[in-house]
Design a protein around this motif. Sequence first.
Motif, PDB file in Angstrom:
ATOM      1  N   GLU A 153     -10.555   2.194  -5.381  1.00  0.00           N
ATOM      2  CA  GLU A 153      -9.115   2.424  -5.292  1.00  0.00           C
ATOM      3  C   GLU A 153      -8.365   1.598  -6.336  1.00  0.00           C
ATOM      4  OE1 GLU A 153      -8.426   1.361  -1.241  1.00  0.00           O
ATOM      5  OE2 GLU A 153      -8.868   3.373  -0.502  1.00  0.00           O
ATOM      6  N   VAL A 154      -8.817   0.363  -6.558  1.00  0.00           N
ATOM      7  CA  VAL A 154      -8.194  -0.495  -7.562  1.00  0.00           C
ATOM      8  C   VAL A 154      -8.389   0.105  -8.949  1.00  0.00           C
ATOM      9  CG1 VAL A 154      -8.298  -2.764  -8.679  1.00  0.00           C
ATOM     10  CG2 VAL A 154      -8.430  -2.596  -6.181  1.00  0.00           C
ATOM     11  N   ILE A 155      -9.598   0.554  -9.241  1.00  0.00           N
ATOM     12  CA  ILE A 155      -9.883   1.162 -10.537  1.00  0.00           C
ATOM     13  C   ILE A 155      -9.025   2.405 -10.739  1.00  0.00           C
ATOM     14  CG2 ILE A 155     -11.665   2.363 -11.876  1.00  0.00           C
ATOM     15  CD1 ILE A 155     -13.683   0.367 -10.582  1.00  0.00           C
ATOM     16  N   GLU A 156      -8.919   3.236  -9.722  1.00  0.00           N
ATOM     17  CA  GLU A 156      -8.096   4.448  -9.826  1.00  0.00           C
ATOM     18  C   GLU A 156      -6.626   4.105 -10.053  1.00  0.00           C
ATOM     19  OE1 GLU A 156      -8.956   6.803  -6.363  1.00  0.00           O
ATOM     20  OE2 GLU A 156     -11.031   7.151  -7.008  1.00  0.00           O
ATOM     21  N   LYS A 157      -6.125   3.084  -9.382  1.00  0.00           N
ATOM     22  CA  LYS A 157      -4.734   2.659  -9.549  1.00  0.00           C
ATOM     23  C   LYS A 157      -4.487   2.162 -10.975  1.00  0.00           C
ATOM     24  CE  LYS A 157      -0.596   1.581  -8.134  1.00  0.00           C
ATOM     25  NZ  LYS A 157       0.405   2.604  -7.934  1.00  0.00           N
ATOM     26  N   ILE A 158      -5.412   1.360 -11.489  1.00  0.00           N
ATOM     27  CA  ILE A 158      -5.291   0.863 -12.865  1.00  0.00           C
ATOM     28  C   ILE A 158      -5.288   2.028 -13.844  1.00  0.00           C
ATOM     29  CG2 ILE A 158      -6.471  -0.440 -14.682  1.00  0.00           C
ATOM     30  CD1 ILE A 158      -7.384  -2.385 -12.417  1.00  0.00           C
ATOM     31  N   CYS A 159      -6.193   2.973 -13.652  1.00  0.00           N
ATOM     32  CA  CYS A 159      -6.253   4.148 -14.538  1.00  0.00           C
ATOM     33  C   CYS A 159      -4.971   4.974 -14.450  1.00  0.00           C
ATOM     34  CB  CYS A 159      -7.466   5.016 -14.196  1.00  0.00           C
ATOM     35  SG  CYS A 159      -9.038   4.263 -14.671  1.00  0.00           S
ATOM     36  N   ASP A 160      -4.438   5.146 -13.249  1.00  0.00           N
ATOM     37  CA  ASP A 160      -3.178   5.887 -13.082  1.00  0.00           C
ATOM     38  C   ASP A 160      -2.036   5.191 -13.820  1.00  0.00           C
ATOM     39  OD1 ASP A 160      -4.424   7.804 -11.531  1.00  0.00           O
ATOM     40  OD2 ASP A 160      -3.720   6.963  -9.611  1.00  0.00           O
ATOM     41  N   LEU A 161      -1.955   3.870 -13.682  1.00  0.00           N
ATOM     42  CA  LEU A 161      -0.901   3.114 -14.375  1.00  0.00           C
ATOM     43  C   LEU A 161      -1.064   3.221 -15.886  1.00  0.00           C
ATOM     44  CD1 LEU A 161      -0.733  -0.088 -12.151  1.00  0.00           C
ATOM     45  CD2 LEU A 161       1.093   1.589 -12.493  1.00  0.00           C
ATOM     46  N   TRP A 162      -2.294   3.102 -16.372  1.00  0.00           N
ATOM     47  CA  TRP A 162      -2.575   3.203 -17.810  1.00  0.00           C
ATOM     48  C   TRP A 162      -2.156   4.583 -18.320  1.00  0.00           C
ATOM     49  CZ3 TRP A 162      -4.549  -0.165 -21.499  1.00  0.00           C
ATOM     50  CH2 TRP A 162      -4.918   0.419 -22.721  1.00  0.00           C
ATOM     51  N   ASN A 163      -2.597   5.610 -17.636  1.00  0.00           N
ATOM     52  CA  ASN A 163      -2.338   6.983 -18.087  1.00  0.00           C
ATOM     53  C   ASN A 163      -0.862   7.362 -18.035  1.00  0.00           C
ATOM     54  OD1 ASN A 163      -5.045   7.498 -18.668  1.00  0.00           O
ATOM     55  ND2 ASN A 163      -5.462   8.151 -16.572  1.00  0.00           N
ATOM     56  N   SER A 164      -0.111   6.780 -17.124  1.00  0.00           N
ATOM     57  CA  SER A 164       1.299   7.136 -16.981  1.00  0.00           C
ATOM     58  C   SER A 164       2.223   6.253 -17.829  1.00  0.00           C
ATOM     59  CB  SER A 164       1.721   7.060 -15.512  1.00  0.00           C
ATOM     60  OG  SER A 164       1.650   5.728 -15.038  1.00  0.00           O
TER      61      SER A 164
END
Length: 79
Positions: free
Chosen positions: A5-16
């Motif tokens: 979940e942490v990895i997905e959140k980081i990726c979402d923040l990076w991508n957005s």
Amino acid sequence: MKHQEVIEKICDLWNSSSRIILTGASNFDGDALGCVYALAEFGKSQGKEMIILNEKPVTRLYSFLGNPALILHVFPKEP
């Protein structure tokens, strides 16, 4: 929160994000500086504005890793 979940959140923040500030400890060592430069180049390749921020100037010892002039020592003003 689980690791995935942490990895997905980081990726979402990076991508957005279109503008990302990278920083580390107040005195970058060679490993940290190399990682920051690599992340900055990766972000630039994705069209992101990358800002490297550090409290202190990088020593000449690490100048072979990249351009120390790319590292800001104060926060940039909003455009």
